[in-house]
Design an enzyme around this catalytic site. Structure first.
Site, PDB file in Angstrom:
ATOM      1  N   GLY A   1       0.704  -0.886   0.272  1.00 41.78           N
ATOM      2  CA  GLY A   1       0.036   0.556  -0.437  1.00 41.78           C
ATOM      3  C   GLY A   1       0.789   1.229   0.105  1.00 41.78           C
ATOM      4  N   TYR A   2       2.157   1.341  -0.632  1.00 42.72           N
ATOM      5  CA  TYR A   2       2.900   2.793  -1.595  1.00 42.72           C
ATOM      6  C   TYR A   2       1.810   3.495  -2.455  1.00 42.72           C
ATOM      7  CZ  TYR A   2       6.850   0.358   1.562  1.00 42.72           C
ATOM      8  OH  TYR A   2       7.413   0.108   2.722  1.00 42.72           O
ATOM      9  N   SER A   3       1.841   2.785  -3.280  1.00 42.26           N
ATOM     10  CA  SER A   3       2.116   3.766  -3.844  1.00 42.26           C
ATOM     11  C   SER A   3       0.156   4.320  -4.380  1.00 42.26           C
ATOM     12  CB  SER A   3       1.777   3.216  -6.142  1.00 42.26           C
ATOM     13  OG  SER A   3       3.281   2.408  -6.260  1.00 42.26           O
TER      14      SER A   3
ATOM     15  N   GLU B   1      14.094  -4.611  -0.342  1.00 45.37           N
ATOM     16  CA  GLU B   1      13.529  -4.621  -1.421  1.00 45.37           C
ATOM     17  C   GLU B   1      14.383  -4.752  -3.487  1.00 45.37           C
ATOM     18  OE1 GLU B   1      10.352  -2.663  -3.204  1.00 45.37           O
ATOM     19  OE2 GLU B   1       9.912  -4.779  -4.427  1.00 45.37           O
TER      20      GLU B   1
ATOM     21  N   THR C   1      11.461   3.817 -11.079  1.00 48.60           N
ATOM     22  CA  THR C   1      11.737   3.616 -11.769  1.00 48.60           C
ATOM     23  C   THR C   1      13.271   3.250 -12.270  1.00 48.60           C
ATOM     24  OG1 THR C   1      11.829   5.908 -12.207  1.00 48.60           O
ATOM     25  CG2 THR C   1      10.032   4.954 -12.544  1.00 48.60           C
TER      26      THR C   1
ATOM     27  N   GLU D   1      14.959   5.460 -14.197  1.00 40.48           N
ATOM     28  CA  GLU D   1      15.382   6.877 -13.617  1.00 40.48           C
ATOM     29  C   GLU D   1      15.338   7.264 -12.437  1.00 40.48           C
ATOM     30  OE1 GLU D   1      12.601   5.524 -15.764  1.00 40.48           O
ATOM     31  OE2 GLU D   1      13.849   6.061 -17.674  1.00 40.48           O
TER      32      GLU D   1
END
Lengths: 374, 390, 374, 390
Positions: free
Chosen positions: D127-129, D243, D372, D374
């Site tokens: 439940g991060y994003s 992670e 990402t 980036e």
């Protein structure tokens, strides 16, 4: 699993770095690019005193008796410092060939001299065919009287001009691998050499063999058995070059990051621009990958484990990665990096030599392809 | 849509090709080798004068300024054929200074400079970059202080070709240090022989050089001011746009690829012609396609100009794609040459006269000079695509 | 030299865009992904009314009689709108094959129907060999009585399931190019088709030919002369696909730039980040290149100029460039671009189909290699 | 230096391999197919429980929490062999929630959660994003307001696997909206069955789904707060580091490459085995080398952890290189399959059961999810190389 250097290796690395910082500054590297010999006898003697020339030569032949991995640790620092001269040629190509295949007499004759810095020995393998395969050897050695007569042209022979002896690979039979190694004094009658001028400003020569006579005792190893030796030496050579590239890559990365921190454009250090940051991140990734794929192969070679695949993988990957690192380093440095006064170009020119030496990426990829069952 | 040159344009191309091939030694590739030999420099100048004699150097200029009012497409053809053959034709006079003077100069300046540029009587070096002003050109620090009929100029200009004996420099100087960076800059031209100018040669990795030119209180006549004082950035900006059509990249590349293909047909590796190696075939073919694409992108820029449209994003794409393409080509070329790729032109074994070894090094400068690839991408993104500035 | 569209082409382009915006919104595209037929008869009739189905069919056969370049202009817009259905198959593959090689009777029989939207004709070329070379055709046509009997398996046949006739390429001799084309009704006895499920959600079929009898009048062009026709059709097909990709690429670029302007992260539009800006710049460069290399080939084909090299170059380059454009578009969009609701993935899935159709990059690079003298 | 696993580690590897190969149907590749079929999900759970029964899921944990105190290297081996075989083992419970609770949880939380995670009794979604918090995680807007013994949670969490029936979520919520973004965030865990939670399935291009979970005034017991209130960013940051070791990329890639090599040996193109095509050989060999490199980069991260060093730059490099490598591999794979590459697993002609077609699409998400490429490059440059922030 242990991916760190042990204490002795760490010490070797640190002392090597300190030694090279003191004795092999970039000014010397730059001077040696223009020097006829390409190195100084003074530095050579100091290398001998440090035990570097005999690092992997067994103690009974006057060496230090360390492992190939230890040598790779040293070569990483030599690559970082761009150590000029025939260190690689004489230690890896000359010395290790004799260690691998030489007779007891040959070992006694040459190894102590190499370790002491009194003898420089190189290997003449390539020819105008420019092939790292046995078929590429077209120079011939014909048995005559109590010895052999050598004829042919050798090309890209490293530091032949300052070697006292040259190990020459020549064809002694019609089979693809019928190649034999001969220890030939550089001043032998009929042997002539011409320096080539190269992108890396290293010293490679063309070697003409015009009826060069050598005695039977000049044979290194078995008649028609030379290619087995060469294969091993090429693996050491390839990984030695990888180690140099790892050292060089780390240095180019550091130099580029440092420049990006200091160079101000548009009112801020260029290292604050994301494009430059990402260039540097990609370089760091390439250096990281180069390091561990090189260590894996170096360690396996050092332990005598099968390493054909690991060597091919390392040389294929590191050659390309180091080119990328240098190209990106140049892009970040801009015009200043192209000037002779700047170290950036010293590295990028050497990167090309290292890429080619002991087989380029395509050459090694074919070995990898076979290894994965293709 | 008609992707074909007109009969008239093709006739001009034939004329150019015929002239170059008969007048210029074919094996002379000064542009590739970036030579500084006095003999080569003399030959360059002589050949330039020959081209000027045909009226070709400034063929696209208006007649009143020494031109023939040729179309942009003929200018493109001329640039293409000369680049293909390594003919050095322009030092910035034709493509940069001339048009700037035409647009912003006084009648007197036009009368003085334009015919001389057209006749190749004067030669130029750029005076944009400074040691602390590279990508960030607007931060030029070279000061020009008005004093009577002169500007007194103090500062340094770098990465130019002054050591090769050009007699004029066009430059950006700061005439008002108190306003924000893009303002307060003026565009001036100066003779190189004035007292207080020193030229220091900077050797580069590929054997050529650039120069650092230092100005110590140099009195440059005000007659050298082009356009309005303090408006030089905008005078110069037009000029930067003009510099970016870039058909030279694909033209040079076409020639290099042909040479590489010949090399691959004529040389063997592992017992068979390199040209039969599938991996090499695939790579060379990919380059051929890249070159083709680069060429068309350039054609479009020239065509837009011929339609009096201003190529902006398109010119940056052409510079970006063309210079990166040429870098890839040299990288591939030196790789195809294998061990021989590392040999300097002075080595007797160097294939294709070592041009790939030299070019491999020098081409890296192409993605840096005249706006780095990063700057081009910035321009495409912000000016071209309208992305907001950071 | 004229790299712009003429007035008529510009009008064609504008009206096509307006038509597709009204009649082919992304909701329809999405619905048609799940639809059995893959298109709606309503839209098909409108295409006929617009004159699109007969765009390049000569007026004497009920068409509009425009050029191949005009068709490419249209296909660019069709690619931008992802026009679903057998438009490409019937106009380029079916229609142009008949125009190229059909007899007068065949032209009169089929072309008006295609132009009116009453007939859908496709081409069955590929087989399990998946080869675009004549050697890949293994299905056979044996002469029997007053006709031929066809046997074999055709694969990747576009929109066979909605075609009334299928032009089948079959082997009629032992020479590599001994291939003949036959016009076969889809409901012919012994012909069976199964839909494949593809990444692009387009409709391709497997076609089984089990003793399918056709009369001699079914032959299109010469016996054993089919491959000449196919080569031409493949060139049109390749460039038609390129035009679609140019249209799609422009759309993906626009969509990505728009998203980068609107999506806020770290307190500012992501389009202010240099990494995103450079992604977009690279995409713009790829789209620009794709456009002109496609136009060159389309124009030459249209003019009947030699175009083998230009077609190969275009298909090789655009296929790759469009993949890059889509991959970068996804990277900028992040997670949202992968959702079925988002248009980004509609384009990227179709890009894969377009890359493969009429020969992938490797296939065309070999043609280029031959063209440059390798 | 010793680039070889110990005899003990190798014995463990053999045991893991033997167990998986005997217990798991070989042709079952849930991880590749990202299946949502109830049957597959049941099988996943059953197999997880089997692994838990061996004590392997949390083998590296302390004994008191249900672990066996195995070395990091054995954890690596386990991750490698399971990823190689497409065994789904972790939903974040083992690698993320568990370690976080161990480090920051109360004794009660440890007693409750850790054994249950160890025994695979509870399953997790992240439940991060949020719709407006992707790369910029610190901008999470989901509010959690204290009220008695509960937090009242309102907001949305996206891109998680909630539709597959996980029973717990670990999440970042904003507990103080008045301080700057990295502060005022708390790390809480919540059961998924609470009133006010709705799950909406979001279908993805490759046939799988993610979920949007909406919280409307959901009363989450305060006992779900892990670590200090408002310190959740730092609690969660440790977890993000955990992670990123990423050996799964090279392990999956190894298997895929083997499948591709087999395919090339068994299938012909233009009359000869694809494996004899030099261009394909070269490309596959290059991938093999990339995989090897990726693997070693991952090994180094695990080794650093085993030495109690904190991999930082190294972990980001591993994530960056591994995910980009896997994307290249799928791109190459689908290319090698030619026309067949476009076929969906449901097509009878789909080679390798369509795994490359599916994976080609889904792998594009790997360079986006969990930071990402980036963002990884940003981290490497600033945290790793010390470049100044923009």
């Amino acid at each position: 699993m242990d991916l760190g250097l042990n204490e002795a290796q760490q010490m070797l690395k640190t002392s090597a770095r300190e030694f090279l910082e003191a004795e092999c500054p970039d000014t010397l590297v730059r001077d040696m690019e223009e020097d006829e010999r390409g190195f100084t006898p003074e530095l050579w003697q100091k290398l001998a005193e440090q035990g570097w020339l005999g690092l992997i030569i067994p103690e009974k032949y006057g060496g230090v008796g360390l492992s190939f991995f230890d040598l790779a640790v040293l070569l990483e620092e030599a690559g970082a410092a761009m150590l000029p001269g025939p260190f690689f040629a004489t230690v890896v190509l000359g010395g290790m060939t004799i260690m691998e295949a030489g007779s007891e007499e040959q070992k006694q004759q040459f190894l102590p001299g190499i370790a002491e810095g009194k003898s420089i020995v190189t290997l003449a393998l390539l020819e105008p065919t420019a092939s790292w395969r046995p078929e590429g050897v077209e120079a011939t050695a014909a048995a005559r009287d109590d010895g052999y007569v050598l004829n042919g042209t050798k090309l890209f022979v490293p530091y032949a001009h300052v070697s006292d002896h040259i190990i020459v690979a020549a064809r002694t039979g019609d089979g693809a691998r019928d190649v034999t190694l001969f220890l030939v004094p550089r001043d032998a009658d009929g042997m002539d050499h011409t320096l080539l001028k190269t992108i890396a400003s290293d010293r490679q020569s063309e070697l003409l063999l015009d009826n060069v006579s050598v005695p039977s005792s000049a044979v290194v190893g078995e008649i028609n058995g030379g290619w087995d030796t060469i294969e091993r030496v090429l693996r050491w050579g390839a990984i030695g070059k990888c180690a140099e590239m790892v050292g060089g890559g780390g240095k180019v990365l550091d130099m580029t990051v440092e420049y990006a921190k200091q160079r101000v454009q548009f009112g801020r250090p260029i290292g604050t621009f994301q494009a430059v940051q990402h260039h540097c991140a990609n370089m760091a990734s390439d250096v990281e990958g180069s390091r561990y794929i090189t260590y894996q192969a170096a360690w396996r070679l050092s332990e005598g484990e099968p390493a054909v695949q690991e060597v091919a993988a390392a040389k294929a990957w590191v050659s390309d990665a180091y080119q990328r690192v240098c190209a990106t380093g140049h892009q970040v440095h801009g015009a200043i990096g192209f000037t002779k006064e700047h170290n950036m170009q010293l590295y990028s020119r050497r990167a090309k030599e290292a890429e080619l030496a002991f087989g380029d990426t395509d050459f090694h990829l074919e070995a990898v392809a076979q290894g994965i069952g293709l | 849509m008609e992707i074909r040159f007109s009969a008239e344009d093709e006739a001009f191309r034939d004329e150019v090709v015929e002239f170059i091939e008969s007048e210029l030694p074919w094996d002379w590739r000064t542009q590739e080798l970036d030579s500084e030999e006095p003999e080569d420099l003399k030959l360059v100048q002589q050949f330039k004068e020959k081209l000027a004699g045909k009226g070709w150097l400034t063929r696209a200029w208006p007649k009143e300024y020494g031109g023939q009012e040729a179309s942009h497409m003929q200018q493109l053809i001329f640039n293409e054929e000369t680049a293909y053959r390594g003919v050095p034709v322009d030092d910035g006079g034709v493509s940069m200074v001339g048009p700037t003077i035409m647009m912003s100069g006084t009648e007197e300046q036009k009368q003085f400079f334009l015919p001389r540029i057209s006749r190749a009587e004067i030669s130029w070096v750029q005076g944009y970059s400074e040691p602390d002003a590279g990508s960030d050109l607007a931060s030029v620090q070279t000061r020009a202080v008005e004093d009577g009929d002169d500007f007194v100029v103090t500062g340094s200009k770098i990465w130019n070709g002054a050591h090769s004996g050009a007699n004029w420099m066009f430059m950006l100087v700061r005439t008002d240090p108190d306003v924000r960076k893009h303002r307060g800059i003026s565009f001036i031209v100066t003779e190189m022989g004035l007292p207080g100018i020193t030229v220091e040669r900077i050797p580069l990795m590929w054997g050529a050089s650039r120069s650092l030119v230092t100005f110590e209180g140099v009195r440059v006549p005000k007659s050298g001011l082009i356009g309005e004082k303090n408006m030089g950035w905008y005078v110069g900006a037009t000029l930067l746009d003009l510099e970016r059509s870039g058909v030279g990249n694909s033209a040079r590349a076409t020639r290099l690829l042909e040479d590489l293909v010949d090399f691959c047909r004529e040389n063997k590796r592992h017992g068979r012609p390199i040209s039969e190696d599938p991996v090499t075939r695939s790579r060379l073919a990919r380059m051929a396609v890249d070159i083709q694409t680069s060429k068309l992108i350039s054609y479009n820029v020239a065509w837009m100009q011929s339609q009096e449209q201003i190529p902006n994003k398109e010119a940056s794409i052409s510079k970006l794609f063309g210079s990166e393409m040429l870098k890839r080509l040299y990288g591939l070329g030196i790789q195809v040459l294998g061990m021989y790729g590392q040999l300097d032109p002075e080595s007797k074994w160097a294939p294709l006269r070592g041009r790939f070894e030299r070019g491999y090094m020098s081409v890296a400068g192409n993605t840096v000079a005249a706006g780095t690839s990063e700057i081009q991408r910035n321009i495409i993104a912000t000016r071209g695509l309208g992305l907001p500035r950071g």
